[in-house]
Design an enzyme around this catalytic site. Structure first.
Site, PDB file in Angstrom:
ATOM      1  N   GLU A 104     -75.798  32.415-101.464  1.00 29.69           N
ATOM      2  CA  GLU A 104     -76.997  32.725-102.245  1.00 29.69           C
ATOM      3  C   GLU A 104     -78.243  32.070-101.634  1.00 29.69           C
ATOM      4  O   GLU A 104     -79.330  32.661-101.651  1.00 29.69           O
ATOM      5  CB  GLU A 104     -76.817  32.294-103.701  1.00 29.69           C
ATOM      6  CG  GLU A 104     -75.674  32.995-104.425  1.00 29.69           C
ATOM      7  CD  GLU A 104     -75.724  34.512-104.308  1.00 29.69           C
ATOM      8  OE1 GLU A 104     -76.838  35.066-104.194  1.00 29.69           O
ATOM      9  OE2 GLU A 104     -74.657  35.151-104.303  1.00 29.69           O
ATOM     10  N   HIS A 107     -79.739  34.158 -98.973  1.00 33.68           N
ATOM     11  CA  HIS A 107     -80.720  35.163 -99.406  1.00 33.68           C
ATOM     12  C   HIS A 107     -82.112  34.550 -99.535  1.00 33.68           C
ATOM     13  O   HIS A 107     -83.115  35.198 -99.204  1.00 33.68           O
ATOM     14  CB  HIS A 107     -80.300  35.756-100.752  1.00 33.68           C
ATOM     15  CG  HIS A 107     -79.132  36.691-100.664  1.00 33.68           C
ATOM     16  ND1 HIS A 107     -79.094  37.756 -99.782  1.00 33.68           N
ATOM     17  CD2 HIS A 107     -77.965  36.731-101.357  1.00 33.68           C
ATOM     18  CE1 HIS A 107     -77.954  38.407 -99.933  1.00 33.68           C
ATOM     19  NE2 HIS A 107     -77.243  37.808-100.879  1.00 33.68           N
ATOM     20  N   HIS A 111     -85.462  35.695 -97.522  1.00 36.45           N
ATOM     21  CA  HIS A 111     -86.739  35.961 -98.184  1.00 36.45           C
ATOM     22  C   HIS A 111     -87.866  35.172 -97.525  1.00 36.45           C
ATOM     23  O   HIS A 111     -88.941  35.706 -97.247  1.00 36.45           O
ATOM     24  CB  HIS A 111     -86.622  35.609 -99.670  1.00 36.45           C
ATOM     25  CG  HIS A 111     -87.804  36.022-100.484  1.00 36.45           C
ATOM     26  ND1 HIS A 111     -88.144  35.418-101.668  1.00 36.45           N
ATOM     27  CD2 HIS A 111     -88.759  36.984-100.281  1.00 36.45           C
ATOM     28  CE1 HIS A 111     -89.223  35.984-102.174  1.00 36.45           C
ATOM     29  NE2 HIS A 111     -89.619  36.941-101.349  1.00 36.45           N
TER      30      HIS A 111
END
Length: 230
Positions: A104, A107, A111
């Site tokens: 996670e 991610h 970004h």
């Protein structure tokens, strides 16, 4: 006139194998997660500790981590820049816990670094959400009313949902690759734990492959039904 007999049953040839694959993928991720949830990582770090360390070491101190309910409900929210971890991951010290937490955070790193595929997926998300809910009902309403325009419209809308699932694949695989790199380069796991961490992440990735298979199978099914005539 559209036929609902042979066309309907022959269209299931596409859907059934995909559904079986999806069921297998879900079973695989649950069994893999459960297995490695019982194996404590050698350094004894919890998921939230690993997530925080990776974020900080990548200059993302402004990205928060939150505890959420459910199981395997972990995700990164790009709008609020928050990594949300479920109980077993947030507090857990297992191989599964730190692998999912690192994924996670992967991610979040995507970004922050402007990973193009993530941006494209996020831009498709609202359209895909609408498409996944209404495209197939719209197409079947077209079958019921024998209106080809509604059927075709449903199919075109559904293609947007497929595009979302397809672009999700490189995003998820890339996040897993980043997770392993971060875990190893930051000394958060030992070399002998890498294989186990990859097993957890590969099993999770399989569910996204299954989602693509099911969505494509549904599209093929709709095309077969549209082309079926009495």
């Amino acid at each position: 006139m559209y036929g609902y007999g042979y066309g309907y049953y022959s269209s299931m040839i596409f859907l059934l194998p995909a559904m079986i694959f999806a069921f297998y993928a879900q079973s695989k991720v649950k069994s893999s997660f459960s297995r490695y949830l019982k194996i404590r990582n050698m350094r004894g770090y919890s998921g939230v500790q690993v997530a925080r360390m990776i974020l900080d070491r990548n200059g993302l101190r402004d990205v928060n981590i939150e505890h959420i309910g459910g199981q395997l409900s972990d995700h990164y929210d790009p709008r609020k820049r928050v990594v949300r971890l479920s109980g077993n991951v947030y507090n857990g010290t297992s191989i599964a816990s730190i692998s999912v937490a690192a994924h996670e955070v992967g991610h979040a790193i995507q970004h922050a670094t402007g990973y193009a595929a993530l941006g494209f997926r996020n831009s498709l998300a609202p359209v895909a959400s609408f498409a996944s809910q209404f495209a197939i009902p719209l197409a079947f309403l077209g079958f019921f009313l024998r209106t080809e325009m509604l059927i075709t419209l449903g199919i075109y809308i559904y293609i947007a949902a497929i595009a979302f699932h397809v672009i999700t694949l490189p995003v998820e695989f890339n996040a897993s690759s980043r997770a392993i790199k971060q875990l190893t380069s930051n000394g958060l796991i030992y070399n002998e734990e890498v294989k186990s961490a990859k097993s957890v992440l590969n099993a999770a990735a399989l569910t996204y492959v299954a989602a693509v298979a099911v969505s494509i199978a549904n599209l093929l099914r709709l095309l077969v039904l549209r082309n079926s005539r009495d």
